[in-house]
Motif scaffolding. Structure first.
Motif, short mmCIF file in Angstrom:
data_model
loop_
_atom_site.label_atom_id
_atom_site.label_comp_id
_atom_site.label_asym_id
_atom_site.label_seq_id
_atom_site.Cartn_x
_atom_site.Cartn_y
_atom_site.Cartn_z
N VAL A 52 0.83 -0.79 -0.20
CA VAL A 52 0.54 -0.19 0.17
C VAL A 52 1.48 0.97 -0.17
N VAL A 53 0.68 2.35 -1.15
CA VAL A 53 1.23 3.58 -1.06
C VAL A 53 0.39 4.33 -0.57
N ALA A 54 0.77 4.68 0.06
CA ALA A 54 0.37 6.29 1.57
C ALA A 54 0.75 7.71 1.28
N HIS A 55 -0.05 8.24 -0.18
CA HIS A 55 -0.13 9.11 -0.61
C HIS A 55 0.31 10.14 0.59
N GLN A 56 0.79 11.15 0.69
CA GLN A 56 0.03 12.51 1.50
C GLN A 56 -0.75 13.63 1.58
N ASP A 57 -1.01 12.92 0.52
CA ASP A 57 -2.40 13.77 -0.04
C ASP A 57 -3.99 12.77 0.95
N GLY A 58 -3.45 12.06 0.57
CA GLY A 58 -4.38 11.04 1.83
C GLY A 58 -4.68 9.74 0.83
N ARG A 59 -4.28 9.98 -0.85
CA ARG A 59 -4.69 8.57 -2.20
C ARG A 59 -4.26 7.75 -1.65
N ARG A 60 -4.29 5.88 -1.71
CA ARG A 60 -3.77 4.87 -1.22
C ARG A 60 -3.63 4.02 -2.95
N ILE A 61 -2.55 3.69 -2.93
CA ILE A 61 -2.44 2.62 -3.95
C ILE A 61 -2.21 1.15 -3.37
N LEU A 62 -3.31 0.34 -4.17
CA LEU A 62 -3.31 -1.32 -3.09
C LEU A 62 -2.45 -1.98 -4.26
N ALA A 63 -1.03 -2.72 -4.26
CA ALA A 63 -0.78 -3.22 -5.67
C ALA A 63 -0.63 -4.67 -4.83
N VAL A 64 -0.52 -5.26 -5.87
CA VAL A 64 -0.71 -7.29 -6.04
C VAL A 64 0.75 -7.09 -6.86
N HIS A 65 1.98 -7.79 -6.48
CA HIS A 65 3.32 -7.83 -7.31
C HIS A 65 2.82 -9.87 -7.02
N ASP A 66 3.94 -9.34 -8.04
CA ASP A 66 4.22 -10.80 -8.96
C ASP A 66 5.19 -12.00 -7.75
N ARG A 67 4.49 -12.87 -8.25
CA ARG A 67 5.43 -13.97 -6.71
C ARG A 67 6.65 -13.98 -6.91
N GLU A 68 6.88 -14.38 -8.79
CA GLU A 68 8.30 -14.68 -8.52
C GLU A 68 9.60 -13.02 -8.60
N ASP A 69 9.33 -12.22 -9.37
CA ASP A 69 9.67 -11.17 -8.47
C ASP A 69 8.65 -9.83 -8.16
N GLU A 70 9.08 -9.70 -7.22
CA GLU A 70 8.36 -8.49 -5.66
C GLU A 70 8.72 -7.26 -6.72
N ASP A 71 9.30 -7.24 -6.99
CA ASP A 71 9.24 -5.31 -8.19
C ASP A 71 8.47 -4.95 -8.56
N VAL A 72 7.64 -6.75 -9.48
CA VAL A 72 6.53 -6.73 -10.81
C VAL A 72 5.74 -6.41 -10.24
N CYS A 73 5.09 -5.18 -10.28
CA CYS A 73 3.43 -4.79 -9.94
C CYS A 73 2.13 -5.53 -11.22
N ARG A 74 1.73 -6.89 -10.13
CA ARG A 74 0.47 -7.76 -11.28
C ARG A 74 -0.18 -6.61 -11.51
N GLU A 75 -0.86 -5.92 -10.69
CA GLU A 75 -1.98 -4.67 -10.82
C GLU A 75 -2.49 -3.98 -9.52
N SER A 76 -3.13 -3.41 -9.21
CA SER A 76 -2.49 -2.03 -8.66
C SER A 76 -4.19 -0.97 -8.89
N VAL A 77 -4.53 -0.88 -7.46
CA VAL A 77 -6.00 -0.44 -7.48
C VAL A 77 -6.00 1.07 -7.10
N SER A 78 -6.00 2.42 -7.28
CA SER A 78 -5.63 3.56 -6.62
C SER A 78 -7.13 3.70 -5.55
N LEU A 79 -7.06 3.74 -4.87
CA LEU A 79 -8.20 4.29 -3.91
C LEU A 79 -7.98 6.23 -3.24
N ASP A 80 -8.94 6.79 -3.42
CA ASP A 80 -9.04 7.84 -2.72
C ASP A 80 -9.73 8.43 -1.32
#
Length: 161
Positions: free
Chosen positions: A31-59
């Protein structure tokens, strides 16, 4: 025994904070908690944690709603064993109330209704577990707990006498 989940926290200068969590099922979430209150929830690749498979932006309101859904109910398990028929209401003391300026004991609320005044909110202060000699003021808000019938009876009592 349940295992404890631990999130790792990484400051992101100029952005906010990233929280990472590895699940028991082997998934890597962040979860990336932005300073303006937005959040991004991300699911990473099992093989490479630097690869984001999917993300959802939330206000902020969406983040708060999701947090409520994900936060365990500390008394939810009680409903599995028996049904609790209790409600909590906020009941204002208006200038019409015959109990404005009088004490909690004068209402005999618990004896008459079976419901309890568990706190009184007054301007910016809260008065938990008020004693019978607690004097009500116009504008107070009573926090009442009991059955629906009992709480309604307290509302009628405070409003009409």
């Amino acid at each position: 025994m349940e295992s404890a989940a631990h999130a790792r926290k990484t400051p992101l200068p100029g952005v906010g904070i990233r929280y990472d969590l590895d699940t028991g099922g082997g998934r890597h979430l962040s979860v990336v908690a932005h300073q303006d209150g937005r959040r991004i929830l991300a699911v990473h690749d099992r093989e490479d944690e630097d690869v984001c498979r999917e993300s959802v932006s939330l206000d902020p309101p969406e983040s708060a709603a999701l947090a409520k859904l994900l936060t365990p109910d500390p008394v939810g398990h009680l409903h599995q064993h028996f049904e609790i028929d209790l409600v909590t209401e906020h009941i204002p003391v208006t200038k019409r109330s015959p109990y404005a300026g009088r004490t909690l004991g004068a209402t005999q609320a618990r004896t008459r209704t079976g419901a309890s005044v568990v706190a009184v909110l007054r301007r910016t202060a809260a008065h938990p577990s008020p004693a019978p000699d607690f004097r009500f003021a116009i504008g107070d808000v009573l926090i009442v707990v009991g059955t629906r019938e009992g709480v309604n009876a307290v509302a009628d009592l405070i409003d009409e006498g």
